[in-house]
Design an enzyme around this catalytic site. Structure first.
Site, mmCIF file in Angstrom:
data_model
loop_
_atom_site.group_PDB
_atom_site.id
_atom_site.type_symbol
_atom_site.label_atom_id
_atom_site.label_comp_id
_atom_site.label_asym_id
_atom_site.label_seq_id
_atom_site.Cartn_x
_atom_site.Cartn_y
_atom_site.Cartn_z
ATOM 1 N N ASP A 484 -30.116 81.990 -68.595
ATOM 2 C CA ASP A 484 -31.492 81.576 -68.836
ATOM 3 C C ASP A 484 -32.170 82.353 -69.945
ATOM 4 O OD1 ASP A 484 -32.275 79.493 -67.187
ATOM 5 O OD2 ASP A 484 -32.409 80.792 -65.435
HETATM 6 C C1 BGC Z 1 -34.408 86.158 -65.485
HETATM 7 C C2 BGC Z 1 -33.271 85.200 -65.217
HETATM 8 C C3 BGC Z 1 -33.790 84.003 -64.502
HETATM 9 C C4 BGC Z 1 -34.975 83.392 -65.238
HETATM 10 C C5 BGC Z 1 -35.551 82.254 -64.459
HETATM 11 C C6 BGC Z 1 -35.534 85.456 -66.193
HETATM 12 O O1 BGC Z 1 -36.601 86.342 -66.369
HETATM 13 O O2 BGC Z 1 -33.929 87.236 -66.248
HETATM 14 O O3 BGC Z 1 -32.270 85.853 -64.475
HETATM 15 O O4 BGC Z 1 -32.768 83.061 -64.395
HETATM 16 O O5 BGC Z 1 -35.973 84.356 -65.449
HETATM 17 O O6 BGC Z 1 -36.584 81.634 -65.082
HETATM 18 C C1 NOJ Z 2 -30.848 83.560 -62.278
HETATM 19 C C2 NOJ Z 2 -31.063 82.087 -62.260
HETATM 20 O O1 NOJ Z 2 -31.464 81.683 -60.968
HETATM 21 C C3 NOJ Z 2 -29.822 81.340 -62.676
HETATM 22 O O2 NOJ Z 2 -30.085 79.969 -62.741
HETATM 23 C C4 NOJ Z 2 -29.311 81.850 -63.989
HETATM 24 O O3 NOJ Z 2 -28.107 81.177 -64.270
HETATM 25 C C5 NOJ Z 2 -29.092 83.350 -63.971
HETATM 26 N N1 NOJ Z 2 -30.286 84.012 -63.533
HETATM 27 C C6 NOJ Z 2 -28.681 83.902 -65.326
HETATM 28 O O4 NOJ Z 2 -29.707 83.852 -66.233
#
Ligand code: BGC
Ligand code: NOJ
Length: 812
Positions: A484
């Site tokens: 993400d």
């Molecule tokens: C986090 C990710 C997460 C995303 C969701 C980010 O701030 O680092 O792990 O998947 O937010 O929107």
């Molecule tokens: C947490 C999110 O829930 C997931 O969708 C994502 O793939 C990982 N973070 C990595 O960014």
């Protein structure tokens, strides 16, 4: 250092001090009513949706301070204490918390009074039961006072912590005997209320927080308990409503008394809301409370819950000489898979329950570890998820559990999303053989007028990638792929902008080699579904597209020693030797290799060797190296984190199993298991003072080698790690993989793992699998017999009417 121990016979983790490095929590509830409960009785409850229907309040940004929960105060003379230590923090003579599967037990002993609390959510009702048992272990008569305490949330948890100008005036309650009703907003558009009740006559109550705590007091020193010793029978009007019962308890030496508290959620039909003007119709509450009035009622409901879990956990179980593997596979990993299935990423001590609904990507992956437990619920979930897909195959990134509608604040544009639907559906069909799901008519964006079969949804998922390729014929990344934080079309310069939604949802250049790996893996799984439904033309077309993608990866996705991660919006490589930072990434190397890309060319092996050389550290495989040390406008959130944390070179436990699975694909069981061990809670239990999160479940992220405190875990419970690790250990390392044609047994284990046995229930039959490894190999089935007959290959053929398969596998 440990703060407790595993009690495998009872499937419990026993915490022996309340002062764990972080709150160590458990989840109660299996269907609609859920509670989070910490080892010091902190936590909160909600019905279906942690944002919209929250029953009790929690103060999130306090963690590790664990503020608010369902508390019992015991006043014994001048001494006030809690069985779970908090919130008074009176040092107890003895403390123990046992987190079990769907329940938690607390034992506190103080001045010869022993208090035992059992908390669980019964299978059939929307309530939490807390039974407190008090025993006088002294030789004198004791007169103590017991107080219960919960603080109501005014239902919408988001509004509850923002809209004080209104909220301080809306709170309403009713008290009838020992039943305290919370009915804020019931006078207008809500048809639901909550109740907190005890099965005994009470000696007082409070429903106004101010009356109970006293101004400038907090729940660690309630004025009523610590000073007055008597409830004020307050009725809340606005401000903050609470529910407090007071029971004066006399205990003769050796005597035990127990009280059953029930916290319930109830609904009424609109036309039947009132008993009389302004008075709630309490029929549903009375019916529910009537079921839990005696110890025997509680024992029965508890036994039913335990049986339910016993049944679920008997579907896959292993007996090996490795206790840690046994306990993770047989108990905790599967339990966490159920919790992630239920919660997605909504409510934990790190997810506030008000932000994220169900994730398209996340929920599909959660299915991988859940589908064998309750396939019918997995089926419903697949339909729900697919219903939020758009007609062009893209998808809302999230949807709300209550409305099941896509969340337009975030919208679509995460280009890995469509392929995860194939992953989830394929897992379901391989598990159940239920091809009928593929014929279900499923809407797009919840619009039934444009519904097609689920199979057509999968086709559009697949074709979305075919139709969205970039300059190197690799998939366009959109807002982000699995990571993400790799926001290649974002270019955000102002704080507060969401990296996920700022910038265009699509750029014509930035490409993802990770999605290419997914396309090869799930393209083949889609082709297999086409084989099963007899659509050979589509299967052939799909395999043709997959082959093109395979070639594109080898041509432009290979960097000499490992797979490139992506191309940015300028067409520059990410995850390449050419880069100064972020030269190598885990995602493309793990996923392309597990998809089989470059296996026959020897490249997968090379990529995995590079992963070991560059990304391995003591606590797991880091997401990338070297960490980004400055903010890169063209990369987005990934470079916003300090080095070693989260997506910037943290250890994402979620994708460690991809590398481990990839190692099993090339047959290296020793290395696959080495990776498995590093993030496995049963192993990290030994370093709980460093790791900090619960030693019985996975956390999302462990700080990497560049971090200030390498090895420190964060964001426990709600992570795709649960499903992927279970997939890894159960299907690839232990090797029991469901195929369309039957169970495949093809383990890839460390050479010294020894013989092991697995019981697997699959498509209505029980498989008793015994694996022998006389030559200590890492992979390779030398022979297999099924019910005494030798079988070619390693798939157990399904035979009509056979209910039990005794499978003997010899590796060699
Ligand atoms: C986090 C990710 C997460 C995303 C969701 C980010 O701030 O680092 O792990 O998947 O937010 O929107
Ligand atoms: C947490 C999110 O829930 C997931 O969708 C994502 O793939 C990982 N973070 C990595 O960014």
């Amino acid at each position: 250092m440990k703060y407790g121990f595993f009690d495998d016979d009872n499937a419990e983790y026993v915490i022996t001090t309340p002062k764990t490095p972080l709150p160590w929590i458990n989840y109660l509830g299996t269907n609609d009513f859920f509670s989070l409960i910490s080892n010091t009785c902190g936590g909160y409850s909600f019905y279906k949706d942690a944002k919209l229907l929250r029953l009790t309040r929690y103060r999130y940004n306090g963690v590790p301070a664990d503020v608010n929960g369902k508390y019992f105060y015991i006043k014994d003379g001048d001494c006030v204490w809690n069985p779970g230590w908090q919130p008074t923090k009176t040092e107890l003579d003895l403390y123990e918390c046992r987190h079990g599967i769907g329940y938690s037990k607390f034992k506190g002993v103080m001045k010869n009074i022993e208090a035992n609390v059992l908390s669980f959510v019964p299978i059939d009702d929307t309530c939490e039961i807390s039974r407190i048992t008090l025993t006088n272990n002294s030789s004198e008569n004791k007169s103590i006072k017991l107080f219960s305490y919960v603080e109501w949330c005014l239902w919408n948890a988001d509004d509850d912590m923002k809209n004080f100008q209104r909220n301080f005036s809306t709170g309403e309650v009713e008290v009838v005997g020992s039943d305290i009703y919370h009915k804020t907003e019931y006078r207008e558009r809500r048809n639901h209320f909550a109740v907190y009740s005890v099965n005994a006559k009470i000696d007082g109550f409070d429903t106004s927080r101010d009356a109970f705590l006293g101004a400038y007091h907090d729940n660690h020193d309630p004025e009523v308990v610590c000073e007055k010793g008597q409830c004020t029978d307050s009725i809340a009007h606005g401000w903050s409503p609470v529910a407090v019962h007071q029971i004066n308890v006399d205990l003769a030496p050796g005597e035990t008394k127990s009280y059953v508290f029930v916290l319930g959620y109830c609904e009424n039909p609109v036309e039947d809301k009132w008993e009389s003007k302004g008075v709630i119709n309490k029929k549903p509450a009375k019916e529910m409370l009537a079921k839990y009035r005696t110890d025997a009622d509680v024992d029965k409901a508890f036994a039913k819950l335990c049986d339910y879990w016993k049944g679920l956990l008997s579907i896959y179980s292993v007996k090996s000489k490795n206790d840690k593997v046994n306990r993770m596979v047989n108990i905790w990993n599967q339990y966490q898979c159920m919790v992630t299935f239920n919660m997605s990423r909504s409510a934990s001590y790190y997810e506030s329950g008000i932000g994220r609904g169900m994730g398209f990507r996340d929920s599909n992956q959660d299915l991988l570890g859940f589908v064998h437990l309750i396939p019918e619920r997995a089926r419903e979930r697949i339909i729900d998820i697919a219903s939020t897909q758009f007609e062009d195959g893209s998808a809302y990134h999230q949807y709300q559990p209550l409305t099941k509608k896509g969340n337009s604040d975030i919208g679509s544009g995460f280009n890995d999303d469509p392929l995860w639907l194939i992953a989830g559906t394929s897992a379901y069909v391989r598990e159940t053989g239920d091809l009928s799901i593929l014929k279900e008519m499923v809407p797009y964006d919840n619009d039934m007028s444009v519904a097609t079969t689920l199979m057509e949804h999968l086709k559009r998922s697949f074709d979305y990638i075919v139709n969205h390729k970039g300059p190197h014929d690799l998939p366009l990344i959109g807002r982000a792929d699995w990571n993400d934080c790799l926001n290649l079309n974002c270019f955000s310069e102002h704080p507060g902008e969401s990296f996920q939604t700022f910038g265009p949802s699509e750029g014509p250049v930035a490409e993802s080699v990770f999605i290419a790996g997914m396309f090869v893996k799930y393209g083949e799984e889609y082709a297999q579904l086409c084989d099963e439904t007899g659509d050979t033309a589509e299967a052939e077309r799909v395999r043709g597209e997959v082959a093109k993608m395979y070639d594109a990866v080898l041509k432009d996705g290979w960097d000499g020693d490992w797979f490139v991660r992506a191309y940015d919006a300028y067409g520059k490589k990410i995850g390449s030797k050419e880069c100064e930072e972020g030269k190598i990434f885990i995602e493309s190397n793990g996923f392309c290799s597990l998809a089989g890309i470059g296996v026959k060319e020897g490249l997968a092996e090379k990529a995995l060797d590079s992963v070991k050389e560059h990304l391995d550290c003591k606590y797991g495989v880091m997401i990338l190296q070297p960490a980004y040390t400055v903010y890169h406008l063209e990369l987005g959130e990934i470079s916003s984190y300090p080095p070693g944390y989260k997506e910037n070179a943290g250890i994402f436990c979620h994708n460690n199993p991809w590398v481990s699975i990839a190692e099993t694909v090339i047959g290296r069981g020793d290395r696959a298991f080495e990776i498995y061990k590093k993030t496995c809670p049963a192993y990290t239990e030994e370093i709980s003072e460093i790791h900090k999160t619960e030693p019985y479940v996975y956390c999302q992220m462990v700080a990497g080698a560049d971090a200030y405190l390498p090895g420190e875990g964060k964001n426990s419970w709600l992570t795709g790690t649960a499903a992927w690790t279970f997939t890894n250990i159960s299907q690839y390392i232990l090797g029991v993989y469901p195929t369309h044609k039957g169970l495949q047994i093809d383990p890839c284990v460390p050479h010294d793992f020894g013989d092991f046995e697995i019981t697997r229930k699959f498509r209505g039959a029980t498989y008793n699998i015994s694996v022998k490894n006389p030559s200590n190999v890492e992979k390779g089935v030398k022979s297999m017999t099924v019910n005494g007959k030798s079988v070619d290959g390693c798939i157990v053929p399904i035979e009509d009417g056979v209910k039990e398969y005794n499978v003997e596998v010899t590796l060699g």
